[in-house]
Motif scaffolding. Structure first.
Motif, mmCIF file in Angstrom:
data_model
loop_
_atom_site.group_PDB
_atom_site.id
_atom_site.type_symbol
_atom_site.label_atom_id
_atom_site.label_comp_id
_atom_site.label_asym_id
_atom_site.label_seq_id
_atom_site.Cartn_x
_atom_site.Cartn_y
_atom_site.Cartn_z
ATOM 1 N N SER A 45 0.837 -1.202 0.000
ATOM 2 C CA SER A 45 0.000 0.000 0.000
ATOM 3 C C SER A 45 0.872 1.252 0.000
ATOM 4 N N ILE A 46 1.760 1.363 0.984
ATOM 5 C CA ILE A 46 2.742 2.452 0.995
ATOM 6 C C ILE A 46 3.983 1.942 0.284
ATOM 7 N N SER A 47 4.272 2.490 -0.874
ATOM 8 C CA SER A 47 5.375 2.010 -1.702
ATOM 9 C C SER A 47 6.395 3.126 -1.920
ATOM 10 N N VAL A 48 7.591 2.738 -2.295
ATOM 11 C CA VAL A 48 8.636 3.730 -2.540
ATOM 12 C C VAL A 48 8.854 3.917 -4.034
ATOM 13 N N ALA A 49 9.320 5.118 -4.386
ATOM 14 C CA ALA A 49 9.546 5.451 -5.790
ATOM 15 C C ALA A 49 10.879 4.929 -6.303
ATOM 16 N N ASP A 50 11.808 4.657 -5.386
ATOM 17 C CA ASP A 50 13.135 4.168 -5.757
ATOM 18 C C ASP A 50 13.543 3.134 -4.723
ATOM 19 N N ILE A 51 14.123 2.053 -5.192
ATOM 20 C CA ILE A 51 14.496 0.965 -4.284
ATOM 21 C C ILE A 51 15.551 1.402 -3.265
ATOM 22 N N ALA A 52 16.197 2.533 -3.511
ATOM 23 C CA ALA A 52 17.138 3.069 -2.521
ATOM 24 C C ALA A 52 16.458 3.354 -1.193
ATOM 25 N N ASP A 53 15.153 3.642 -1.233
ATOM 26 C CA ASP A 53 14.375 3.940 -0.023
ATOM 27 C C ASP A 53 13.647 2.718 0.518
ATOM 28 N N LEU A 54 14.150 1.536 0.224
ATOM 29 C CA LEU A 54 13.439 0.315 0.593
ATOM 30 C C LEU A 54 13.310 0.126 2.110
ATOM 31 N N TRP A 55 14.050 0.903 2.899
ATOM 32 C CA TRP A 55 13.888 0.825 4.352
ATOM 33 C C TRP A 55 12.443 1.125 4.756
ATOM 34 N N ILE A 56 11.729 1.925 3.951
ATOM 35 C CA ILE A 56 10.339 2.240 4.261
ATOM 36 C C ILE A 56 9.496 0.973 4.179
ATOM 37 N N HIS A 57 9.763 0.123 3.206
ATOM 38 C CA HIS A 57 9.076 -1.169 3.114
ATOM 39 C C HIS A 57 9.473 -2.068 4.282
ATOM 40 N N GLU A 58 10.776 -2.261 4.444
ATOM 41 C CA GLU A 58 11.252 -3.315 5.337
ATOM 42 C C GLU A 58 11.373 -2.874 6.798
ATOM 43 N N GLY A 59 11.757 -1.626 7.037
ATOM 44 C CA GLY A 59 11.875 -1.161 8.418
ATOM 45 C C GLY A 59 10.536 -1.130 9.121
ATOM 46 N N PHE A 60 9.522 -0.568 8.458
ATOM 47 C CA PHE A 60 8.192 -0.516 9.063
ATOM 48 C C PHE A 60 7.595 -1.915 9.196
ATOM 49 N N TYR B 257 16.017 -3.888 7.567
ATOM 50 C CA TYR B 257 15.051 -4.625 8.377
ATOM 51 C C TYR B 257 15.220 -4.277 9.860
ATOM 52 N N TYR B 258 16.315 -4.744 10.448
ATOM 53 C CA TYR B 258 16.461 -4.733 11.901
ATOM 54 C C TYR B 258 16.833 -3.353 12.433
ATOM 55 N N LYS B 259 17.726 -2.662 11.742
ATOM 56 C CA LYS B 259 18.083 -1.316 12.162
ATOM 57 C C LYS B 259 16.931 -0.359 11.892
#
Length: 550
Positions: free
Chosen positions: A343-358, A408-410
């Motif tokens: 649902s909340i997606s990122v525009a660039d995989i560089a920001d993938l912490w938004i997917h995995e951190g949350f 992920y963990y950090k």
């Protein structure tokens, strides 16, 4: 676990580490730029819908078919970039009633129109293609197809392409910034004895003339390209319901009873996430768990599950606390991605912490719902042992480069630290819930997320996020002797850094909050206080250091 980790110091020595910003070690090529960057050939149009219609031959491991892409021009479009891996054959490209020529470059191909397409106009283009898609060596970490046999000797096939990209197996605009606004139709024909399960809802099961059956699935909501999937096998289906949400489960027949027992965890998971995060974001498309021949993946509305119907992560607890052994890691983690990543997606995989951190933080949310807050905090603290702090969480933009496994963990512990800084759980949960609601079905980036949390939490947290996201080092709390008193500061790279830290003393359960910056501040601490000082590194993911007197 005690709120404070007790740190007793009777001897101090000079110990200074000059941390440096991680040097860029990745070497990027034109191929990476074509995959990850945005140029007029991509930005001049917006994808509205995919209509994927293919046949999969399990014996030959061969795909043939087409993808019809409906798009809208945002600017005048003379040349269009689409993507398909080089090992896959483009058979023809049809635009209107004409067959168009194209130019291939690495995994991209460029279509030049006879005349530039005018702005704000909708069109369809069909790409016919065929080939043997890349086979994954170790899915889902290595992207590609998985061709296996089940215990009864039937073909069992799946695909996972996060990072590698959906162009590994079908032609599309393979960039995270552009999800098909109106979803996708996914039609996969497989041998009659098998079933295909894809995203969304089943529209039709249509026998073909060649011993194949076409399984037609439809997604009505925006979807990441890498989330579009197929799952082929001798599946059986059972159903359930959570409020107004349809729950479907597809498993191999000999695992049916185990699945019914294990997948009962979906009900408490939904109760928890509905309370803390809000309604499931794809009610229209339903929720599915699909048994797969690989560990798992967050395929939207068709979550891939391969955790062998056991709790933990294949029976182990990544936190080392035992709190992770009371629930199924893959079921909870991959399903939480429906909120964060799908649902909340990122525009660039560089920001993938938004997917995995949350999403990793959502694991602790489930622990908090089912076991308690202290247990959730202990879980977060436990997964720190998996953090490497070798490079920043944000990758390089424009070249399809993500951050490290620390996303992920950090990433989760960064969010846990922010909650401790806020020190107001009502505000924290309100902000997290509004974030999910306000960013529903949206593509975002780090800058926007940081600004949002700062606004909703009522403080400027840009320097906090800057340190945790853009530098490999976590904040180091430094103490230094200053005659009979003690000075303190944060050693960080981020400018204008401010963050409180809770301290206490042996024999005193009360917490005292120090408000510190990256400049030395004279505290009320005396030298003898340091002998019994307790620094709260349980709630705050930070390090500490004691220096000798200047």
């Amino acid at each position: 676990m005690s709120k404070f980790l007790v740190l007793l110091f009777t001897l101090f020595s000079i110990f200074s580490i000059e941390a440096q910003l991680l040097k860029k070690t990745a070497s990027f090529t034109e191929k990476d730029s074509l995959r990850g960057s945005l140029r007029p050939e991509r930005t001049s149009y917006n994808v509205l819908h995919y209509d994927l219609d293919i046949q999969l031959n399990p014996t030959e491991r061969f795909i043939s078919g087409k993808n019809t892409i409906r798009f809208e021009t945002l600017n005048e479009l003379a040349k269009m970039q689409l993507d398909l891996y080089q090992n896959m054959q483009i058979d023809s490209i049809i635009f209107g009633n004409r067959k168009l020529t194209y130019e291939r470059k690495f995994d991209a191909f460029f279509i030049t129109f006879d005349e530039p397409l005018p702005t704000e106009t909708q069109y369809k283009i069909s790409v016919y293609y065929s080939g043997r898609p890349k086979v994954a060596n170790n899915a889902p970490w290595d992207g590609g197809f998985v061709f296996k046999k089940d215990q009864n000797g039937n073909p069992w096939i799946g695909v996972a392409v996060q990072g590698d990209g959906a162009s590994l197996w079908f032609p599309n605009k393979d960039h995270l910034s552009d999800e098909p606004d109106e979803g996708a139709d996914i039609k996969v024909s497989v041998p009659d004895a098998l079933m295909n399960v894809s995203n969304g809802r089943l529209i039709a099961e249509t026998p073909q003339e060649d011993g194949y059956t076409q399984w037609h699935w439809r997604v009505t909501q925006p979807i990441n390209n890498y989330n579009i999937t197929l799952n082929v096998g001798d599946y059986v289906n059972f159903k359930n319901q959570f409020r107004d949400l349809d729950l479907d489960f597809y498993v191999l027949p000999y695992n049916l009873e185990k699945a019914k027992k294990q997948f009962a965890q979906v009900q408490p998971m939904m109760e928890c996430f509905y309370e803390k995060l809000g309604q499931y974001p794809f009610v229209e498309d339903g929720f599915k768990l699909v048994e797969t021949p690989y560990l798992g993946m967050e395929h939207q509305s068709a979550v891939a599950y391969g955790n062998q119907f056991m709790n933990g992560y294949l029976g182990t607890d990544l936190s080392g606390t035992s709190y992770g052994l009371t629930w199924d890691f893959i079921l909870i983690h991959e399903s939480a991605h429906e909120w964060f990543g799908n649902s909340i997606s990122v525009a660039d995989i560089a920001d993938l912490w938004i997917h995995e951190g949350f999403t990793t933080y959502a694991e602790s949310i489930f622990v908090e719902c089912t076991q308690g807050k202290d247990e959730a905090l202990s879980y977060l603290y436990g997964i720190r042992k998996n953090i490497k702090n070798e490079r920043p969480l944000i990758g390089d933009y424009g070249v399809n480069h993500s951050g490290p496994s620390d996303i992920y963990y950090k990433g989760a512990n960064m969010l846990g630290t922010l909650r401790s800084i806020v020190n107001d759980d009502d505000l924290w949960w309100k902000t997290l819930g509004s974030f999910v609601a306000d960013f529903k079905h949206r593509v975002t980036d780090s800058k926007e997320v940081v600004a949002y949390f700062s606004e909703k939490l009522g403080e400027d947290y840009s320097s906090f996020f800057d340190q945790y996201l853009n530098y490999k080092d976590i904040p180091v709390l430094e103490f230094r002797k200053n005659k009979k008193r003690v000075d303190a500061r944060w050693r960080v790279h981020a400018k204008n850094f401010e963050m409180p830290i809770d301290i206490g003393f042996v024999g005193d359960e009360q917490a005292y909050r120090l408000h510190l910056t990256n400049n030395w501040i004279k505290t009320d601490l005396r030298m003898k206080d340091l002998e019994n000082l307790k620094i709260d590194i349980f709630h705050f993911y930070v390090d500490f250091e004691f220096l000798d007197e200047d």
